[in-house]
Design a protein around this motif. Structure first.
Motif, short mmCIF file in Angstrom:
data_model
loop_
_atom_site.label_atom_id
_atom_site.label_comp_id
_atom_site.label_asym_id
_atom_site.label_seq_id
_atom_site.Cartn_x
_atom_site.Cartn_y
_atom_site.Cartn_z
N ALA A 1 0.81 -1.21 0.00
CA ALA A 1 0.00 0.00 0.00
C ALA A 1 0.85 1.27 0.00
O ALA A 1 0.31 2.37 -0.13
CB ALA A 1 -0.94 0.01 1.21
N ALA A 2 2.17 1.12 0.13
CA ALA A 2 3.06 2.28 0.12
C ALA A 2 4.09 2.22 -0.99
O ALA A 2 4.57 3.27 -1.45
CB ALA A 2 3.78 2.41 1.46
N ALA A 3 4.45 1.01 -1.45
CA ALA A 3 5.59 0.88 -2.35
C ALA A 3 5.28 0.30 -3.72
O ALA A 3 6.16 0.32 -4.59
CB ALA A 3 6.68 0.03 -1.68
N ALA A 4 4.09 -0.22 -3.95
CA ALA A 4 3.74 -0.71 -5.28
C ALA A 4 3.51 0.47 -6.22
O ALA A 4 3.32 1.61 -5.78
CB ALA A 4 2.51 -1.60 -5.21
N GLY A 5 3.52 0.21 -7.52
CA GLY A 5 3.37 1.27 -8.50
C GLY A 5 2.14 2.13 -8.32
O GLY A 5 2.23 3.36 -8.24
N PRO A 6 0.93 1.53 -8.22
CA PRO A 6 -0.27 2.35 -8.03
C PRO A 6 -0.25 3.16 -6.74
O PRO A 6 -0.77 4.29 -6.71
CB PRO A 6 -1.39 1.30 -8.01
CG PRO A 6 -0.84 0.14 -8.78
CD PRO A 6 0.62 0.11 -8.45
N ALA A 7 0.35 2.60 -5.68
CA ALA A 7 0.40 3.31 -4.41
C ALA A 7 1.26 4.57 -4.53
O ALA A 7 0.89 5.65 -4.05
CB ALA A 7 0.96 2.40 -3.32
N MET A 8 2.40 4.46 -5.19
CA MET A 8 3.27 5.63 -5.36
C MET A 8 2.66 6.64 -6.32
O MET A 8 2.81 7.86 -6.14
CB MET A 8 4.66 5.20 -5.81
CG MET A 8 5.47 4.54 -4.70
SD MET A 8 7.21 4.30 -5.13
CE MET A 8 7.08 2.90 -6.26
N THR A 9 1.94 6.15 -7.33
CA THR A 9 1.25 7.07 -8.25
C THR A 9 0.19 7.86 -7.50
O THR A 9 0.07 9.09 -7.67
CB THR A 9 0.61 6.28 -9.40
OG1 THR A 9 1.63 5.56 -10.10
CG2 THR A 9 -0.09 7.21 -10.37
N ASP A 10 -0.59 7.19 -6.66
CA ASP A 10 -1.61 7.88 -5.86
C ASP A 10 -0.95 8.90 -4.92
O ASP A 10 -1.48 10.00 -4.72
CB ASP A 10 -2.42 6.87 -5.04
CG ASP A 10 -3.38 6.07 -5.90
OD1 ASP A 10 -3.61 6.46 -7.06
OD2 ASP A 10 -3.89 5.04 -5.41
N ASP A 11 0.19 8.51 -4.34
CA ASP A 11 0.90 9.41 -3.43
C ASP A 11 1.34 10.68 -4.17
O ASP A 11 1.21 11.80 -3.65
CB ASP A 11 2.11 8.68 -2.83
CG ASP A 11 2.75 9.43 -1.68
OD1 ASP A 11 2.05 10.25 -1.04
OD2 ASP A 11 3.95 9.20 -1.41
#
Length: 317
Positions: free
Chosen positions: A189-199
């Motif tokens: 939830a913090a390091a996958a591609g979609p998580a970083m994109t959302d961040d």
């Protein structure tokens, strides 16, 4: 002309289904990839796998031995029965599916199923970055985070078939962030591609960005928010890996996947966090990039059929 023993390898993910013919020596041919029809549910995904398998099987010459089909898929898999025990919302309707029986009946061949992190580990261990090593942690960072653990040259699946689920290691940086498994606080939830994109979207206010590669390009051009997002995700992932390294004490950690392929903007902070958070001995662990790329899970899946395990034993590799 193709000769020898071959198997069909299939890699099922939330965005695409990749398929290939794989020889017993790890050679690939007839590779295909189609979007995963997740909107149609499990039956649509099964039909897509069947169609691709039939297509690549048609590339074999008459008399060539096709020993079966191997599948690597997201989710927790009971490899001995070929059943998907649970799956994240990346593959809706996938949980509970008797995948080996369903496809075996459709295709009239032996079908073997495992978690895609395990098939990636098998491919890299036999023909890639882990070749010749006995104790290795394999990790992949992309749309999700997964992996596999090989100890003493053998794949470890665990008592409940969940060994190697690296994406669901708790991470303080992910508190209150929802993971694809439905819970919160996991490293995915913090390091996958979609998580970083959302961040990045939250921190920059630019809601048009939908691809981590764009963020990587901006970081390379001096975008401080983009660089901070990549470094934060990489550090979170590196710390999670460090915890596993301290427990397992492997010879090497092999990391692949689309996010890791971004390069030093991700790799450098990941390695720094890993080495800072490990004990003195394990901190010297080899950190190696995966060599086979997207071929690894296809090769590993095919090896399930080409060199199946004796009943009741762990992987022979």
């Amino acid at each position: 002309m193709l000769t020898g023993r071959w198997a069909i390898g299939v890699d099922v993910g939330g965005t695409k289904i990749a398929t290939a013919l794989v020889s017993e020596g790890g050679e690939l041919t007839a590779r295909t990839a189609v979007p995963t029809p997740v909107a149609g549910g499990a039956r649509a995904v099964l039909a897509a796998i069947e169609a691709q398998a039939r297509h690549v099987a048609g590339q074999l010459a008459t008399g060539t031995v096709l020993v079966g089909l191997g599948i690597g898929t997201g989710g927790v898999v009971d490899h001995s029965r070929g059943v998907v025990l649970s799956a994240t919302d990346l593959l809706p309707g996938w949980a509970g599916l008797a995948l080996a029986d369903e496809l075996g009946q459709r295709l009239g061949t032996r079908v073997y199923v495992d978690n895609d992190g395990n098939t990636l580990a098998l491919g890299e261990h036999r023909f890639g970055a882990g070749r010749g090593l006995r104790d290795v942690i394999y990790a992949t960072v992309g749309t999700g985070i997964g992996g596999g653990i090989v100890l003493g040259g053998r794949l470890r699946r665990g008592a409940s078939h969940s060994a190697g689920e690296l994406g669901h290691v708790p991470a303080p940086q992910a508190v209150c962030r929802r993971c694809s498994c439905g819970r919160t606080g996991h490293v995915e939830a913090a390091a996958a591609g979609p998580a970083m994109t959302d961040d990045y979207r939250r921190r920059s206010g630019d809601m048009t960005v939908c691809d981590l590669r764009v963020i990587a390009e901006r970081a390379g051009e001096g975008d401080e928010v983009a660089a901070a997002v990549l470094a934060g995700g990489a550090s979170t992932f590196g710390q999670a890996l460090a915890g596993l390294v301290n427990v397992v004490d492997p010879e090497a950690v092999v990391v692949g996947g689309g996010v890791a392929d971004i390069g030093q903007l991700f790799w450098a902070p990941m390695e720094e966090a890993l080495r800072e958070s490990t004990l003195p001995g394990p901190s010297r662990v080899q950190l190696k990039p995966a060599l086979l790329g997207t071929a690894a899970p296809l090769v590993g899946a095919a090896m399930l059929a080409i060199d199946p395990e004796p009943e009741g034993n762990e992987s022979p590799w």
